[in-house]
Every structure is written in C-alpha cells, then in structure tokens.
Design an enzyme around this catalytic site. Structure first.
Site, short mmCIF file in Angstrom:
data_model
loop_
_atom_site.label_atom_id
_atom_site.label_comp_id
_atom_site.label_asym_id
_atom_site.label_seq_id
_atom_site.Cartn_x
_atom_site.Cartn_y
_atom_site.Cartn_z
N GLU A 16 5.56 9.31 -3.92
CA GLU A 16 5.82 8.46 -2.76
C GLU A 16 7.18 8.85 -2.17
O GLU A 16 8.20 8.83 -2.86
CB GLU A 16 5.82 6.98 -3.16
CG GLU A 16 6.13 6.07 -1.99
CD GLU A 16 5.79 4.62 -2.25
OE1 GLU A 16 5.59 4.23 -3.41
OE2 GLU A 16 5.70 3.86 -1.25
N GLU A 46 -3.61 -0.50 -1.19
CA GLU A 46 -2.61 -0.90 -2.18
C GLU A 46 -2.28 -2.39 -2.08
O GLU A 46 -2.11 -2.92 -0.99
CB GLU A 46 -1.35 -0.06 -1.94
CG GLU A 46 -0.15 -0.41 -2.79
CD GLU A 46 0.98 0.59 -2.58
OE1 GLU A 46 0.71 1.81 -2.39
OE2 GLU A 46 2.15 0.18 -2.61
N GLU A 69 3.00 -2.18 -8.75
CA GLU A 69 4.45 -2.03 -8.59
C GLU A 69 5.21 -3.27 -9.05
O GLU A 69 6.39 -3.18 -9.36
CB GLU A 69 4.80 -1.69 -7.14
CG GLU A 69 4.55 -2.83 -6.17
CD GLU A 69 4.80 -2.41 -4.72
OE1 GLU A 69 4.00 -1.63 -4.20
OE2 GLU A 69 5.79 -2.87 -4.13
CA CA Z 1 3.71 -1.17 -2.04
#
Ligand code: CA
Length: 398
Positions: free
Chosen positions: A342, A229, A255
């Site tokens: 998450e 990520e 994000e």
């Molecule tokens: Ca992250």
C-alpha cells in the site's frame, strides 16, 4: 543483546489546504510515534506505532510502562521481548495502545538485530521471494466539497488520472462517506477516468451495515473492482460473513485488528478473503508473521495495511518481500496471489521526508531496501522539525 536507552518521538504536521476526509473522519494533520532503541553496544534501531489515533497514549505506554521492562530484559531479541511485554500487559492491553507500543518496539528490535548481524529483516525472517513489491496507490479521498454529491467528480477524475500518469497501475479509492447512489457516481467516474484495464480497489473504512455494504459491493462488482475493504465495522463479524457470502468481490479487512488472537477469530468467523494487518498496529514484525501463517493455513491472502511514516513503509516492504505466494502458482500474479504494498498518496512529509532516501515508484513497483535491518536511515533534522513531544528512558551513554 541488551537495550540501554529507549527514546520516543511524537511527530505532527498540519496538512492545511490538503486536509482530506474518509467516511469516518477529517484528516487535518499527520502524526507518527517513533521509537529509537540503543543497545549497550551502541547499535540503534527505529520503530513506529500509534498509527490511527493520537500518538501520545502509545508514547505513554512505552515511556511509563514498557521501557522499564525492556531495559531490564537480559535478552532483547525480538521474539523474547515480544513475549515478555505481551505476557506482562495481557490483563489490560490485549488491543489498542499497548499493542501499538509493542509493535513499535518490536520493529526497532528487528532493525537492531539486522544491523547486528548485517542482514536485512526480510533475510532474517526467511528470505526474499522478491526484490521489489508491486504498489497500489491509496487516494481518491473526499474533499469537503464532496459533501455535496456530484459536485467534485471532475476533480476526482483528474486526481486519479494523475496517479496513473505517475506510473500506478493499481489504485484504491474511498467509498462510504456519501450514500450508496452518490458514491456509485464517484466509482463510475474513477473507472471512466482510468479505463477498463486499470486495477481498482475500494475502501469503505467500515461505513456500512451488511445490507448497505452488499448494495455498494454490487456497484463495485459492476465496475470491476478487485477487492472491497472494511465494508462493515470490525466488531460486526456476522455482518462481514454475510457480506462475504453474498458478494463475489473479495472482502478485505483487519487493519483495526490486533495480534494472532484477534486475527484467529477474524479468520475463523469467515470474515475476509484478504487480511490486512498493519505492522505498526497488530504487534510488529514478529506478530505479523504469526498472523500471516494463520492466514496461510486458511488459504487466505495477506496484504499488510500501511499508514504511517517511511519507517512503517520500510517495515512493510521487508515483510512483503518475505511473504510467499498465496497460493503458489508457476507465474506470480500481483494482488491475485502475490503481495502488494500500500503506497498512500495523500500528502505526508513524515513519509516522504523522514528517511535519507525516499521510496519511489519504478515501473509500478517499490524496491525493498537491501541494507541491514530495515535498510533505511532516519534524518534527525526531520525528526526535530516535526517533533512535538519526546521521551527518554535508560542510561545515557557517555
Ligand atoms: Ca483502510
């Protein structure tokens, strides 16, 4: 549906001895910006925005600019309000606090719509593919002693083993604070602690340039990690594409991206295999559906990023329930084509205490609330406990 009151709440709680570090920052506190909207019929909805930085600028966007426009809107349906607020702030608000503010308002409007129609948000946005979502834990952050490479490996191993004992079968750990060779020792320690069959993910919080990201990616591939990520900064789209073309491990990110327009370019530039819009950042529940549709059209997976209070988690669960398999298979495979949630494991009272009932892990999964709207009740005493600044716009009901 018309809104008559807009309230904002900045919540803040220091972490003390639980302070932790990513590759980018020290985290000495947790904060949230909550919004509470009330309709002329007295229906109340909650939303959240301002996930990453200080929440006060997001609060100001609502209190000083957006609240007046929302209160004046003759129709407070989420899609109608989204278009109104974005269109009238576009010239100065395409990314950052304005979009986080719109996200918070949008989530609250969906909560209200669900309560008005007595249906969960996931029902309203198309229906549920699943009643619970497999969770991955986020942990394995750095403590201050990690600045001396190798010194804290035993503690890291014990921490991740604790997550496995709590019932997680999937865990995301941090890389990028140390150099690649020293972080490789942490990665090896985590794999050694959890065994070959445990699903591991890694997050660099954009710590690398494309060359060092490729070096780290090879380490992650060696230890069987399932995604990598934010290998490079979000602005470095050529770097993302280079990393993705050179590695076999799926690349995740997004994000720090905003709206369908940001994700259009992020996807078109070939940056990622998995997009990770944060619902409290990217534009709310309305916009994350448009973003997920874009991803679907490119046969990419959507795994929402979650970093916030129980409201952020509730919104993500509602969205994850309504995401189809990507792509479809007869038997779903969590992470491979089925969305996962998450489930941050760092200490955060705003996540664990804010709601009347806490989200819990059951057989590695988290249940999607089935009450109307977001399906959660906010504990007003907890809001008061952590409140540092509030705003109130509109007519107070008498
Ligand atoms: Ca992250």
């Amino acid at each position: 549906m018309k809104i008559e009151r807009v309230e904002t709440f900045v919540l803040r709680t220091p972490l003390g001895a639980d302070t932790f570090y990513s590759s980018q920052a020290r985290f000495p506190e947790r904060t949230s910006l909550l919004v509470r909207l009330t309709t002329t019929d007295g229906v109340v909805g909650w939303g959240e925005g301002g996930q990453y930085g200080p929440p006060e600028p997001v609060q100001s966007c609502i209190d000083d600019v957006l609240a007046e426009r929302l209160l004046a809107a003759p129709d407070a349906s989420p899609g109608v309000v989204w278009d109104l607020l974005y269109s009238t702030t576009r010239d100065y608000g395409q990314k950052g606090p304005y979009i986080e503010a719109i996200s918070a308002i949008d989530i609250a409007l969906w909560d209200i719509l669900g309560k008005t129609l007595n249906a969960s948000v996931s029902t309203l946005i198309g229906g549920r593919f699943r009643e619970s979502v497999k969770a991955y834990g986020t942990g394995g952050y750095y403590s201050s002693t990690d600045f001396e490479p190798g010194r804290d490996l035993d503690r890291l191993s014990a921490t991740v083993a604790g997550y496995a004992a709590d019932g997680f079968g999937m865990l995301k750990v941090k890389v990028g604070l140390l150099d690649v060779r020293d972080d490789a020792r942490r990665v090896a320690a985590v794999r050694d602690a959890l065994g070959e069959d445990f699903t591991l993910l890694a997050d660099a919080n954009h710590a690398y340039n494309s060359s060092s990201a490729i070096a780290m990616g090879r380490v992650l591939e060696h230890y069987g990690f399932q995604f990598f990520e934010e290998p490079v900064p979000p602005e470095d789209r050529a770097g993302y594409a280079r990393v993705r073309s050179r590695l076999d491990i799926p690349i995740a990110g997004g994000e720090a991206e905003y709206t369908r327009y940001g994700f259009r370019d992020f996807i078109a530039d070939g940056c990622v295999d998995i997009i990770q819009p944060d619902i409290c950042v990217c534009g709310g529940i309305s916009e994350v559906q448009r973003i997920a549709t874009l991803a679907s059209a490119h046969n990419l997976r959507t795994i929402p990023h979650v970093w916030g209070s129980g409201i952020a988690l509730a919104a993500a669960l509602q969205v994850c329930a309504a995401l189809p398999l990507a792509p479809y298979t007869h038997v779903p495979r969590a992470l491979q084509n089925e969305p996962v949630i998450e489930f941050d494991r760092t200490r955060n009272p705003l996540r664990d205490d804010l709601l009347a009932s806490e989200f819990v892990l059951d057989d590695g999964r988290v249940r999607v609330p089935d009450g109307p709207g977001l399906g959660v009740d906010v504990d007003g005493d907890v809001v008061e406990r952590y409140l540092v600044r509030s705003g109130d716009s509109g007519r107070v009901r008498v």
